[in-house]
Design an enzyme around this catalytic site. Structure first.
Site, PDB file in Angstrom:
ATOM      1  N   ASP A 440       1.349  -1.253  -0.006  1.00 54.94           N
ATOM      2  CA  ASP A 440      -0.308  -0.067   0.113  1.00 54.94           C
ATOM      3  C   ASP A 440       0.892   1.585   0.291  1.00 54.94           C
ATOM      4  OD1 ASP A 440      -2.103  -1.851   0.506  1.00 54.94           O
ATOM      5  OD2 ASP A 440      -2.398  -1.375   2.563  1.00 54.94           O
TER       6      ASP A 440
HETATM    7  P1  NAP Z   1       0.946  -4.119   3.014  1.00 53.07           P
HETATM    8  O1  NAP Z   1       0.360  -2.545   2.197  1.00 53.07           O
HETATM    9  O2  NAP Z   1      -0.225  -4.781   3.842  1.00 53.07           O
HETATM   10  O3  NAP Z   1       1.706  -5.087   2.267  1.00 53.07           O
HETATM   11  C1  NAP Z   1       2.486  -5.880   2.998  1.00 53.07           C
HETATM   12  C2  NAP Z   1       2.496  -6.983   2.341  1.00 53.07           C
HETATM   13  O4  NAP Z   1       3.145  -8.064   2.206  1.00 53.07           O
HETATM   14  C3  NAP Z   1       1.290  -7.531   1.487  1.00 53.07           C
HETATM   15  O5  NAP Z   1       1.256  -7.503   0.257  1.00 53.07           O
HETATM   16  C4  NAP Z   1       2.130  -9.161   1.210  1.00 53.07           C
HETATM   17  O6  NAP Z   1       1.962 -10.168  -0.084  1.00 53.07           O
HETATM   18  C5  NAP Z   1       4.039  -8.830   1.428  1.00 53.07           C
HETATM   19  N1  NAP Z   1       4.213  -9.921   2.571  1.00 53.07           N
HETATM   20  C6  NAP Z   1       3.808 -10.599   3.457  1.00 53.07           C
HETATM   21  N2  NAP Z   1       4.294 -12.065   3.997  1.00 53.07           N
HETATM   22  C7  NAP Z   1       5.179 -11.184   3.503  1.00 53.07           C
HETATM   23  C8  NAP Z   1       6.757 -12.502   3.402  1.00 53.07           C
HETATM   24  N3  NAP Z   1       6.647 -13.411   4.343  1.00 53.07           N
HETATM   25  N4  NAP Z   1       7.377 -12.276   2.630  1.00 53.07           N
HETATM   26  C9  NAP Z   1       7.102 -11.293   1.378  1.00 53.07           C
HETATM   27  N5  NAP Z   1       6.301 -10.957   1.479  1.00 53.07           N
HETATM   28  C10 NAP Z   1       5.430 -10.584   2.997  1.00 53.07           C
HETATM   29  O7  NAP Z   1       1.929  -3.117   4.503  1.00 53.07           O
HETATM   30  P2  NAP Z   1       2.824  -2.235   3.997  1.00 53.07           P
HETATM   31  O8  NAP Z   1       3.165  -2.048   2.118  1.00 53.07           O
HETATM   32  O9  NAP Z   1       3.741  -2.101   4.667  1.00 53.07           O
HETATM   33  O10 NAP Z   1       1.609  -0.862   4.531  1.00 53.07           O
HETATM   34  C11 NAP Z   1       0.857  -0.748   5.347  1.00 53.07           C
HETATM   35  C12 NAP Z   1      -0.402  -0.895   5.632  1.00 53.07           C
HETATM   36  O11 NAP Z   1      -1.070  -0.395   6.838  1.00 53.07           O
HETATM   37  C13 NAP Z   1      -1.233   0.568   4.487  1.00 53.07           C
HETATM   38  O12 NAP Z   1      -2.271  -0.204   4.393  1.00 53.07           O
HETATM   39  C14 NAP Z   1      -1.305   1.672   6.154  1.00 53.07           C
HETATM   40  O13 NAP Z   1      -1.856   2.308   6.045  1.00 53.07           O
HETATM   41  C15 NAP Z   1      -1.467   0.172   7.603  1.00 53.07           C
HETATM   42  N6  NAP Z   1      -1.570   1.367   8.526  1.00 53.07           N
HETATM   43  C16 NAP Z   1      -0.146   0.939   9.480  1.00 53.07           C
HETATM   44  C17 NAP Z   1       0.068   1.608  10.511  1.00 53.07           C
HETATM   45  C18 NAP Z   1       1.310   1.924  10.866  1.00 53.07           C
HETATM   46  O14 NAP Z   1       1.342   2.370  12.016  1.00 53.07           O
HETATM   47  N7  NAP Z   1       2.181   1.578  10.283  1.00 53.07           N
HETATM   48  C19 NAP Z   1      -0.828   2.606  10.972  1.00 53.07           C
HETATM   49  C20 NAP Z   1      -2.409   2.564  10.790  1.00 53.07           C
HETATM   50  C21 NAP Z   1      -2.477   1.243   9.358  1.00 53.07           C
HETATM   51  P3  NAP Z   1       1.693 -11.376  -0.473  1.00 53.07           P
HETATM   52  O15 NAP Z   1       0.777 -12.076   0.408  1.00 53.07           O
HETATM   53  O16 NAP Z   1       2.047 -11.390  -1.577  1.00 53.07           O
HETATM   54  O17 NAP Z   1       3.660 -12.335   0.044  1.00 53.07           O
END
Ligand code: NAP
Length: 513
Positions: A440
């Site tokens: 994301d």
């Molecule tokens: P993400 O959008 O949740 O994507 C994570 C990706 O990691 C997934 O598409 C998954 O794809 C991959 N993944 C999972 N396990 C894996 C593994 N073992 N090896 C390789 N890849 C793996 O993560 P992000 O880009 O870090 O974004 C964070 C999200 O959390 C955002 O939507 C953000 O708004 C939300 N959020 C975060 C916070 C915060 O404080 N950090 C707070 C509120 C909301 P596969 O399944 O294809 O592997």
């Protein structure tokens, strides 16, 4: 037993207070308060230390020192705790053991769940402490004459007198009601948040009746709170208030789900601090007031930072309106026939002779625990005179600072970690951008598609790098549940596999190359 109205409690307790001061209670209280202020200062310096990874460990130790000082001061100088000391010693040892075991066993990826449980425990503890003290107060007021006769030798009376010093029972009752309401909302809301994060409960529930339930139970709790302040003898009102607020907490968290859960956990963290602060006023404990206020304020600031980083308003988050913003294209529309996959050997060849590499980690790095391998690859590239940096999105992973913590654990130098705005300034000069388990936070739809559910969310513009390598297991979406056009772009190559396994293969390929 006389009926304990607010005014006769004031009279009775003021009399006891004079006796207590005469008996030396005042000396205890002033030394206690001085030490509490020192503990509060240690908390503030500790939080200051936590603002930078380099000083974070020292900040944590300073805060720990503050907490130990506060606990020791309460144990030694608070006469109220001398009675039944066995109870708090047993509770303290149990809490210490649970904390130690949880810190050792809980995986980094499960941190938000652990924080949710800690918030909930804090809220429920505040609710029970305020309730117990309220019962005790009304009991004391009912027996005021007897206690006045006991004078300075009765430590409970001394404590209560000190607590009510200044004769402000209304302040105490208002604080009791607030402590019960905020503590109960935090408790039930956090338990539900924990269950949602564990996948034991559905995600966001969008029935409009939920918002109605939330407001209704809050209003009922407030009415019981008002009754309690006006008629303190109605002790049942406190528990009626607590039950209504518990229901309110459930309705509060029900409509929230998906990517918004970390925000609500941060908000509940803030609530747990406010509940503790209110309880501090109930038991007249300076350090609880200050530390509760610190947690309340820092939780609110963190909530605000997350909302800004996701381009969401707090109202949007709380009322679960993200899905209404727009509709994402289907995965077939975005990916069909356009995705190119690659292998570790090809990536090793691509990295041969490049000058600038930027690694953008996301939740997948945490899930695969690949931070150590990624550091090894960065070191191998640096030995070949490649300039390596890490692009850190403020909400990558599942908590703010999630990536920083993991990379610090792997001894990645802080200077190499660049914030989103910095990276976006030079991303076009990056030869290869390695996106490791991020989705994301690198989705160009947020920048280019006003109809996307994440439209307007600031992202790291990895699609503008010369070549982009995305490492993840499949084309599955991230937390927001939407496809990512980055994976189908001309300059993107997908290296499918578990993050750690894929990077280990890349290390081997780099060594062979
Ligand atoms: P993400 O959008 O949740 O994507 C994570 C990706 O990691 C997934 O598409 C998954 O794809 C991959 N993944 C999972 N396990 C894996 C593994 N073992 N090896 C390789 N890849 C793996 O993560 P992000 O880009 O870090 O974004 C964070 C999200 O959390 C955002 O939507 C953000 O708004 C939300 N959020 C975060 C916070 C915060 O404080 N950090 C707070 C509120 C909301 P596969 O399944 O294809 O592997």
């Amino acid at each position: 037993m006389d009926s304990p109205t607010a005014m006769n409690m004031t009279d009775a307790l003021q009399g006891i207070g004079e006796a207590a001061q005469a008996g030396g209670g005042g000396t205890f209280l002033s030394l206690q308060n001085i030490l509490y202020v020192v503990a509060a200062l240690l908390f503030i310096f500790g939080i200051k230390g936590l603002t930078h990874p380099r000083t974070a460990v020292r900040g944590n130790l300073i805060s720990l020192g503050g907490m130990l000082l506060a606990m020791a001061t309460a144990a030694v100088l608070d006469p109220h705790l001398w009675h039944g000391w066995m109870w708090w010693v047993v509770g303290g040892v149990l809490g210490l053991l649970i904390g130690l075991i949880a810190a050792k066993l809980v995986q980094m990826t499960a941190m938000p769940e652990m924080v949710a449980l800690y918030n909930g425990s804090g809220g429920i503890a505040s609710m029970f402490v305020a309730g117990a003290v309220f019962h005790h107060l009304t009991h004391i007021a009912g027996q005021a004459t007897t206690i006045q006769a006991a004078g300075a030798t009765d430590v409970t009376a001394m404590h209560m007198a000190a607590m009510m010093d200044g004769g402000q029972p209304y302040q105490t009752f208002v604080a009791t009601a607030l402590s019960g309401i905020i503590g109960a909302v935090t408790g039930s809301g956090s338990v539900l948040a924990f269950l949602k994060l564990r996948g034991k409960f559905g995600s966001a529930m969008t029935n409009p009746l939920l918002k109605f339930g939330n407001g209704t139970f809050l209003a009922i709790a407030a009415i019981f709170g008002a009754l309690l302040v006006i008629n303190p003898e109605w002790t049942w009102a406190y528990w009626a208030l607590a039950i209504s607020a518990l229901a309110c907490g459930v309705f509060f968290v029900m409509p929230i789900g998906g990517a918004d859960m970390p925000v609500v956990i941060s908000l509940l963290n803030s609530y747990s601090g406010l509940a503790a602060c209110a309880t501090g006023f109930v038991i007249n404990n300076t350090v609880l007031i200050v530390s509760g206020a610190l947690v309340g304020a820092s939780g609110l600031i963190l909530t605000q930072i997350m909302c800004v980083a996701m381009n969401r308003s707090l109202t949007n988050v709380l009322f679960g309106v993200m899905a209404d913003v727009g509709k994402a294209a289907s995965a077939d529309e975005v990916y069909a026939g356009k995705v190119k996959s690659t292998s570790p050997e090809e990536v090793a060849m691509l990295l041969d002779g490049v000058q600038r590499v930027c690694i953008v980690p996301g939740y997948g790095m945490a899930a695969s625990q690949s931070q150590h391998v990624v550091r090894d690859i960065a070191n191998m590239l640096a030995e070949r005179d490649v300039e390596v940096t890490y692009g850190i999105h403020p909400v990558a992973g599942r908590m703010p600072g999630h990536m920083n913590v993991l990379l610090a654990e792997a001894d990645v130098p802080y200077e190499q970690l660049h914030e989103m705005d910095t990276v976006n300034k030079y991303i076009e000069q990056v030869d290869v951008c390695i996106v490791l388990g991020a989705n994301d936070v690198v989705n160009p739809d947020a920048r280019t598609n006003p109809k996307s559910p994440i439209a307007g969310m600031p992202i790291i513009d990895v699609d503008k790098a010369r070549t982009c390598i995305v490492i993840k297991r499949s084309l599955s979406p991230g937390f927001a549940g939407i496809p990512n056009p980055l994976f189908a772009m001309d300059n993107t190559l997908m290296m499918f596999g578990d993050g750690k396994k894929a990077l280990n293969e890349l290390v081997e390929a780099l060594k062979e190359g």
